[in-house]
Design a protein around this motif. Structure first.
Motif, PDB file in Angstrom:
ATOM      1  N   THR A 152       0.826  -1.206   0.000  1.00 12.62           N
ATOM      2  CA  THR A 152       0.000   0.000   0.000  1.00 12.62           C
ATOM      3  C   THR A 152       0.858   1.253   0.000  1.00 12.62           C
ATOM      4  N   LEU A 153       2.043   1.157   0.564  1.00 11.02           N
ATOM      5  CA  LEU A 153       2.953   2.299   0.570  1.00 11.02           C
ATOM      6  C   LEU A 153       3.332   2.696  -0.851  1.00 11.02           C
ATOM      7  N   LYS A 154       3.583   1.687  -1.704  1.00  9.36           N
ATOM      8  CA  LYS A 154       3.926   1.956  -3.096  1.00  9.36           C
ATOM      9  C   LYS A 154       2.751   2.582  -3.842  1.00  9.36           C
ATOM     10  N   ILE A 155       1.532   2.120  -3.536  1.00  5.01           N
ATOM     11  CA  ILE A 155       0.342   2.681  -4.181  1.00  5.01           C
ATOM     12  C   ILE A 155       0.163   4.140  -3.783  1.00  5.01           C
ATOM     13  N   GLU A 156       0.322   4.414  -2.500  1.00  7.06           N
ATOM     14  CA  GLU A 156       0.221   5.801  -2.039  1.00  7.06           C
ATOM     15  C   GLU A 156       1.293   6.666  -2.698  1.00  7.06           C
ATOM     16  N   GLU A 157       2.456   6.076  -2.887  1.00  2.00           N
ATOM     17  CA  GLU A 157       3.547   6.787  -3.550  1.00  2.00           C
ATOM     18  C   GLU A 157       3.137   7.159  -4.974  1.00  2.00           C
ATOM     19  N   GLN A 158       2.453   6.234  -5.662  1.00  2.98           N
ATOM     20  CA  GLN A 158       2.000   6.509  -7.022  1.00  2.98           C
ATOM     21  C   GLN A 158       0.901   7.559  -7.043  1.00  2.98           C
ATOM     22  N   ILE A 159       0.012   7.509  -6.054  1.00  2.00           N
ATOM     23  CA  ILE A 159      -1.022   8.542  -5.939  1.00  2.00           C
ATOM     24  C   ILE A 159      -0.368   9.919  -5.806  1.00  2.00           C
ATOM     25  N   ASN A 160       0.630  10.020  -4.950  1.00  2.00           N
ATOM     26  CA  ASN A 160       1.320  11.296  -4.732  1.00  2.00           C
ATOM     27  C   ASN A 160       2.029  11.770  -5.995  1.00  2.00           C
ATOM     28  N   LYS A 161       2.696  10.840  -6.691  1.00  2.00           N
ATOM     29  CA  LYS A 161       3.393  11.208  -7.925  1.00  2.00           C
ATOM     30  C   LYS A 161       2.416  11.715  -8.986  1.00  2.00           C
ATOM     31  N   THR A 162       1.296  11.000  -9.124  1.00  2.00           N
ATOM     32  CA  THR A 162       0.299  11.381 -10.126  1.00  2.00           C
ATOM     33  C   THR A 162      -0.305  12.737  -9.781  1.00  2.00           C
ATOM     34  N   TYR A 163      -0.600  12.933  -8.496  1.00  2.00           N
ATOM     35  CA  TYR A 163      -1.151  14.218  -8.072  1.00  2.00           C
ATOM     36  C   TYR A 163      -0.186  15.355  -8.388  1.00  2.00           C
ATOM     37  N   ASP A 164       1.092  15.186  -8.042  1.00  2.00           N
ATOM     38  CA  ASP A 164       2.073  16.244  -8.269  1.00  2.00           C
ATOM     39  C   ASP A 164       2.190  16.582  -9.751  1.00  2.00           C
ATOM     40  N   LYS A 165       2.186  15.556 -10.577  1.00  2.00           N
ATOM     41  CA  LYS A 165       2.332  15.774 -12.013  1.00  2.00           C
ATOM     42  C   LYS A 165       1.109  16.481 -12.593  1.00  2.00           C
ATOM     43  N   LEU A 166      -0.084  16.028 -12.190  1.00  2.00           N
ATOM     44  CA  LEU A 166      -1.305  16.643 -12.711  1.00  2.00           C
ATOM     45  C   LEU A 166      -1.465  18.062 -12.181  1.00  2.00           C
TER      46      LEU A 166
END
Length: 673
Positions: A152-166
């Protein structure tokens, strides 16, 4: 050629001098090795070395250096001639060591490749916790589990990356816009598990140079409802998004009360939420009736207004389970469900509450009689409370007439419940048509009463009320009661003027003067005005079927006016001053036949902006202003339910805000990856 051949023979002869203490490994492809030795020579850098050098030393910097095997007890030596073939052969034959094959990986120059976009879309739209991904993998639901982050940590990491990029992309788009409008909505989650949390939602709206409309969510955050904290929220949003180009702000009731006094908004135009107009129209019209001189009529009208103001309290009692059970057992109960369904609507609840109690007069009176005679003191008390809130028989007759007069509000209700996004130009025009319908009904009732005989109190009251309503709504500035305006022109009128579907029906001379002046400014500053280029984005399909139906009687024949009759203002007479150019442009636009309501407004302006460059700039500014701070009741309820699930799924408010942000703006995700 002779020199080349001699050099090659010399290199071959050098290779014969290699000393081997063990069995010398004869290389049958020495000539090939020699030809490649320059490519294989080491420069001393550790990167790119063969695995052999883990087991041989020293590492040769030049040809002819002797290197020895490091394995204990092994005395094998080689003279370095540029190839590691002998070294590899020795390691494989004597020490059983071979090089481990590694997959060739291309360098990842795009950080977006680290993001599993389908997974992100699934998470933000499914309302499922991160753990559901692990469950899907463990049950074999996912065919290629190695493509799914394991924790789940990796998934949250992807959520954060996607948010920052968008976020970065959308911020760039907003800052490129010439003008944007904000909508601020504050609402509650009435749920015991969510502890009655309050949230603030801010959206941003604008049109690009090619008339593509954008509507993005800036933030959805838990909101401390104290007014002293409100300015900090807005300040944080302004700083985060670096908002410097917003001119219009649409708020709901609560947000208006919270934010209207802040200095940050003093230079911007407020657009009251469309809900304000619908909810205020009936009581505001009744307010105008309190100016009559007849004291007895004035008192009775005041009583009726109080009953209107208390309609919500009546509805709250009638919604209770005991009342619904009693009413459903009475004759005529079928209309309870026909009308009762729309009582819960957010739009114009005063009118629908009025219609409900008027239609249910007999049943409600039976309910009151039953409760007031009940032996249970609590039930009797509730019956007395309801009786005090209800109108008397005369007031019921007056309210029945009011229900007939304001019936055009039901058409607006249909549109607002089915249209996901309404702009100020459309809503202003709908309001204007609605008001014309109310005026027509009031005038009809007034004329019938004037021709009728009799002079009793009931007829005089109805005559006074209908006359007051008609006169109030017939004044040119009646919209000023419902919309904040600037000193130049009413925003709604200007927006309607710039809409070729409604320009001749729902605009005003005041708006024409304002637009004329803005066009003059455009031509006088034409050399200074350079527009920023904004990239096209994928946009959700707009819903406008009911809007089209609503205006069907105002749509003229479809006109694609001959462009030869229009002026190309880019090639206009250079001797003309800005006032003359602006006047010609506005006149040419107004002389166009009014367009059908079914046309795509933004496609029309994209096609004609070259002919009306001054008006096009204004159109981009005014035709994207939202009429409501939130969308339809259906999508709003769905939004609330989704948020309840998120609140019960995640404990981190930051990750909830990011998921909501990605869900609302998901139409922009595909263009990022």
């Amino acid at each position: 050629m002779a020199n080349n051949k001699r050099n090659l023979n010399d290199l071959i002869s050098q290779n014969d001098d290699m000393e081997v203490e063990e069995d010398s490994l004869s290389d049958t492809s020495q000539q090939s090795e020699v030809n490649q030795q320059t490519k294989r020579r080491r420069t001393g850098s550790k990167s790119g070395r063969s695995f052999c050098w883990k087991y041989f030393e020293p590492y040769p910097e030049t040809m002819g250096i002797e290197t020895k095997c490091k394995f204990p007890g092994c005395t094998t030596k080689y003279t370095w001639r540029g190839s590691t073939s002998n070294l590899k052969g020795h390691l494989k034959k004597i020490h059983k060591i071979v090089e481990t094959t590694k997959p060739v990986q291309k360098p990842n120059n795009n950080p977006a490749l680290d993001i599993n976009l389908p997974l992100i879309k699934f998470i933000v739209t499914s309302n499922q916790s991160f753990n559901v991904v692990n469950d899907m993998v463990s049950t074999g639901f996912v065919n290629k589990p190695y493509q799914i982050p394991a924790t789940t940590l990796k998934i949250e990491e992807q959520i954060n990356k996607t948010y920052d990029k968008l976020f970065s992309r959308l911020k760039q788009m907003i800052q490129s816009a010439e003008s944007v409008a904000l909508a601020i909505h504050i609402w509650d989650i009435d749920d015991k598990e969510c502890f009655g949390k309050t949230f603030m939602e801010v959206t941003c709206h604008w049109l690009t140079n090619d008339f593509k409309i954008h509507r993005i969510l800036l933030c959805m955050t838990e909101f401390n409802s104290s007014i002293s904290m409100a300015d900090k929220y807005i300040e944080q949003i302004q700083e985060k998004w670096e908002l410097t180009n917003y001119e219009f702000i649409t708020t709901d009731f609560y947000a208006e009360a919270v934010f209207s006094e802040f200095s940050e908004f003093s230079n911007h135009k407020y657009i009251r939420n469309a809900f304000h107009f619908l909810e205020s129209l009936l009581p505001t019209c009744l307010e105008q009736c309190l100016n009559v001189e007849n004291q007895s009529i004035l008192e009775r009208i005041g009583e009726i207004k109080n009953k209107i103001d208390g309609i919500q309290d009546v509805i709250e009692i009638l919604k209770e389970e005991e009342a619904q059970e009693k009413l459903s057992s009475l004759p005529g109960a079928s209309i309870i469900f026909d009308i009762g369904k729309i009582i819960e609507r957010k739009w114009s609840s005063i009118y629908f509450g009025l219609k409900y109690i008027v239609s249910m007069e007999q049943q409600i009176n039976s309910l009151v009689s039953s409760w007031c005679s009940d032996k249970d003191d609590y039930v009797k008390s509730k019956g007395n409370d309801l009786k005090a809130l209800l109108p008397d028989s005369l007031q019921f007759k007056i309210l029945s007439k009011l229900s007939q007069i304001f019936e055009p509000l039901e058409s607006v209700e249909e549109i607002m419940d089915n249209c996901d996004y309404l702009t100020i130009n459309v809503m202003h025009s709908i309001f204007a048509k609605t008001v014309n319908g109310i005026k027509y009904r009031a005038d009809n009732i007034k004329n019938k009463l004037e021709s009728a005989t009799g002079n009793n109190l009931e007829m005089n009251m109805i005559r006074t009320i209908t006359d007051s309503i008609y006169n109030f709504l017939n004044t040119p500035n009646y919209f000023d009661v419902f919309f904040y305006t600037d000193t130049a022109a009413d925003v709604g009128n200007v927006a309607s003027l710039l809409d070729p579907r409604f320009k001749l029906t729902y605009s005003s001379k005041k708006a024409e003067k304002f637009v004329q002046k803005e066009c003059e400014d455009f031509y006088s500053n034409q050399s200074k005005n350079t527009e920023n280029s904004i990239s096209d984005e994928k946009l959700p399909k707009r819903q406008n079927i009911l809007v089209s139906d609503f205006f069907s009687d105002h749509g003229s024949a479809n006109s694609t006016s001959n462009s030869n009759n229009m002026i190309d203002y880019n090639e206009a007479n250079p001797q003309e001053n800005s006032k003359e150019k602006a006047s010609k442009e506005l006149k040419s636009y107004l002389d166009l036949p009014q367009q059908q309501s079914s046309i795509d407004l933004y496609d029309w302006w994209k096609q004609y902006q070259g002919l009306y460059p001054g008006l096009a700039i204004l159109a981009r500014k005014y035709l994207a202003i939202p009429a409501t701070a939130y969308s339809s009741k259906l999508s709003q309820n769905e939004h609330k339910e989704n948020l309840k699930i998120l609140l019960n799924t995640y404990k981190d408010s930051d990750i909830i805000s990011k998921i909501v942000f990605l869900r609302h703006n998901k139409n922009y995700l595909d263009d990022l990856f």
